[in-house]
Design a protein around this motif. Structure first.
Motif, PDB file in Angstrom:
ATOM      1  N   CYS A   1       0.820  -1.225   0.000  1.00  0.00           N
ATOM      2  CA  CYS A   1       0.000   0.000   0.000  1.00  0.00           C
ATOM      3  C   CYS A   1       0.842   1.257   0.000  1.00  0.00           C
ATOM      4  CB  CYS A   1      -0.919   0.022   1.226  1.00  0.00           C
ATOM      5  SG  CYS A   1      -2.004  -1.401   1.312  1.00  0.00           S
ATOM      6  N   CYS A   2       2.025   1.221   0.632  1.00  0.00           N
ATOM      7  CA  CYS A   2       2.829   2.440   0.729  1.00  0.00           C
ATOM      8  C   CYS A   2       3.656   2.600  -0.536  1.00  0.00           C
ATOM      9  CB  CYS A   2       3.736   2.402   1.953  1.00  0.00           C
ATOM     10  SG  CYS A   2       4.759   3.879   2.039  1.00  0.00           S
ATOM     11  N   ALA A   3       3.402   3.687  -1.259  1.00  0.00           N
ATOM     12  CA  ALA A   3       4.112   3.918  -2.516  1.00  0.00           C
ATOM     13  C   ALA A   3       5.293   4.856  -2.293  1.00  0.00           C
ATOM     14  CB  ALA A   3       3.143   4.511  -3.530  1.00  0.00           C
TER      15      ALA A   3
ATOM     16  N   THR B   1       9.010   6.249  -0.810  1.00  0.00           N
ATOM     17  CA  THR B   1      10.320   5.701  -0.493  1.00  0.00           C
ATOM     18  C   THR B   1      10.779   6.366   0.789  1.00  0.00           C
ATOM     19  OG1 THR B   1      11.211   7.380  -1.948  1.00  0.00           O
ATOM     20  CG2 THR B   1      11.035   5.147  -2.841  1.00  0.00           C
ATOM     21  N   HIS B   2      10.410   5.792   1.859  1.00  0.00           N
ATOM     22  CA  HIS B   2      10.884   6.312   3.146  1.00  0.00           C
ATOM     23  C   HIS B   2      11.151   5.139   4.051  1.00  0.00           C
ATOM     24  CE1 HIS B   2       6.945   5.745   5.211  1.00  0.00           C
ATOM     25  NE2 HIS B   2       6.481   5.869   3.999  1.00  0.00           N
ATOM     26  N   GLU B   3      11.847   5.427   5.125  1.00  0.00           N
ATOM     27  CA  GLU B   3      12.213   4.339   6.020  1.00  0.00           C
ATOM     28  C   GLU B   3      10.949   3.773   6.653  1.00  0.00           C
ATOM     29  OE1 GLU B   3      15.055   3.652   9.810  1.00  0.00           O
ATOM     30  OE2 GLU B   3      15.426   5.446   8.600  1.00  0.00           O
TER      31      GLU B   3
ATOM     32  N   THR C   1       2.777   6.553  11.066  1.00  0.00           N
ATOM     33  CA  THR C   1       2.132   7.806  10.726  1.00  0.00           C
ATOM     34  C   THR C   1       1.792   7.837   9.245  1.00  0.00           C
ATOM     35  OG1 THR C   1       4.334   8.729  10.543  1.00  0.00           O
ATOM     36  CG2 THR C   1       3.114   9.232  12.560  1.00  0.00           C
ATOM     37  N   CYS C   2       2.458   6.986   8.460  1.00  0.00           N
ATOM     38  CA  CYS C   2       2.169   6.925   7.024  1.00  0.00           C
ATOM     39  C   CYS C   2       0.969   6.001   6.809  1.00  0.00           C
ATOM     40  CB  CYS C   2       3.414   6.404   6.293  1.00  0.00           C
ATOM     41  SG  CYS C   2       3.062   5.861   4.614  1.00  0.00           S
ATOM     42  N   GLU C   3      -0.053   6.526   6.122  1.00  0.00           N
ATOM     43  CA  GLU C   3      -1.283   5.745   5.866  1.00  0.00           C
ATOM     44  C   GLU C   3      -0.987   4.415   5.202  1.00  0.00           C
ATOM     45  OE1 GLU C   3      -4.254   7.567   3.420  1.00  0.00           O
ATOM     46  OE2 GLU C   3      -5.000   8.811   5.064  1.00  0.00           O
ATOM     47  N   GLY C   4      -0.151   4.469   4.157  1.00  0.00           N
ATOM     48  CA  GLY C   4       0.168   3.260   3.397  1.00  0.00           C
ATOM     49  C   GLY C   4       0.879   2.235   4.268  1.00  0.00           C
ATOM     50  N   CYS C   5       1.870   2.695   5.050  1.00  0.00           N
ATOM     51  CA  CYS C   5       2.602   1.777   5.930  1.00  0.00           C
ATOM     52  C   CYS C   5       1.658   1.154   6.951  1.00  0.00           C
ATOM     53  CB  CYS C   5       3.726   2.506   6.659  1.00  0.00           C
ATOM     54  SG  CYS C   5       5.153   2.840   5.624  1.00  0.00           S
ATOM     55  N   ALA C   6       0.744   1.976   7.484  1.00  0.00           N
ATOM     56  CA  ALA C   6      -0.199   1.453   8.482  1.00  0.00           C
ATOM     57  C   ALA C   6      -1.039   0.330   7.868  1.00  0.00           C
ATOM     58  CB  ALA C   6      -1.098   2.581   9.001  1.00  0.00           C
TER      59      ALA C   6
HETATM   60 ZN   LIG Z   1       4.814   4.524   4.156  1.00  0.00          ZN
END
Ligand SMILES: [Zn+2]
Length: 231
Positions: A188-190, A192-194, A211-216
């Motif tokens: 889901c997370c597009a 490029t972050h840690e 805190t990132c929607e995609g990562c969550a």
């Molecule tokens: Zn993310």
């Protein structure tokens, strides 16, 4: 005074108007199906009033097996009536079981959508997960927005862990055969972050921390994948 006392002593629950009795029985049913069945056995009137659609719609399923292993005609016909009356718990269980076991996929989604629209948090969570797995840009966005919406909502935020636990419990009891769950894990997370690299199972609170929607959402997907037998 004497008359008033006489009147009071003669008051019985059976003298209440039918609408009030129906409201009482609906509340009884929503807290315990066993208490509802006892009430039905009390007398003909309570049996009749408790046969209202609203009672079947709200009755608690807490005492029913998540997935009934043994065919029992009385239980099946009771659950069928609950489903016809749009009981959200029944719709949720049927929707999840049918979708994941790859039976009647479209009607399974309709069951879940109907339950979610009536405010059933577990159904909304399951739909979010399913939309992301089924994929395609639009459905995936819809799934992410459902799960993120729950995590941001003041009321539903605290429910997410319970929804996750409930879905995992249900998945462990069925044979997941829908091929969409054999596809590579959706991402889901597009960005490029840690991101966290720890694999499930992690502490459940960690899932809420991203805190990132995609990562969550990726963390929720990871939690559900861990409950699937062949992943
Ligand atoms: Zn993310």
């Amino acid at each position: 005074m004497a008359n008033e006392q006489k009147g009071l002593s003669g008051t019985s629950i059976l003298s209440l108007p039918t609408e009030v009795l129906s409201e009482v029985l609906t509340r009884v049913a929503s807290s315990s199906s066993t208490d509802l069945f006892w009430a039905k056995l009390c007398c003909k009137l309570l049996n009749e009033v408790s046969d209202a659609d609203i009672v079947y719609q709200r009755v608690s399923l807490a005492k029913f097996e998540l997935v009934p292993w043994h065919k029992n005609h009385k239980v099946s016909s009771f659950l069928k009536k609950c489903r016809q009356c749009k009981n959200p718990d029944v719709l949720y269980r049927k929707g999840v079981v049918d979708f994941f076991t790859d039976k009647h996929g479209d009607s399974a989604l309709e069951c879940l959508e109907e339950a979610a629209n009536s405010g059933h948090a577990d159904a909304a969570y399951a739909l979010g997960i399913i939309y992301i797995f089924v994929g395609g840009d639009e459905l995936k966005r819809k799934g992410i927005s459902l799960l993120s919406g729950m995590k941001k909502s003041g009321i539903l935020k605290g429910r997410v862990k319970l929804c996750r636990d409930n879905l995992r419990a249900l998945l462990r009891m069925i044979w997941v055969k829908n091929p969409v769950f054999a596809n590579p894990t959706p991402i889901c997370c597009a960005m490029t972050h840690e991101r966290k690299t720890s694999s499930w199972p992690m502490d459940a609170d960690d899932v809420e921390e991203s805190t990132c929607e995609g990562c969550a959402c990726d963390e929720e997907i990871g939690a559900i994948c861990a409950a699937l037998p062949y992943r």
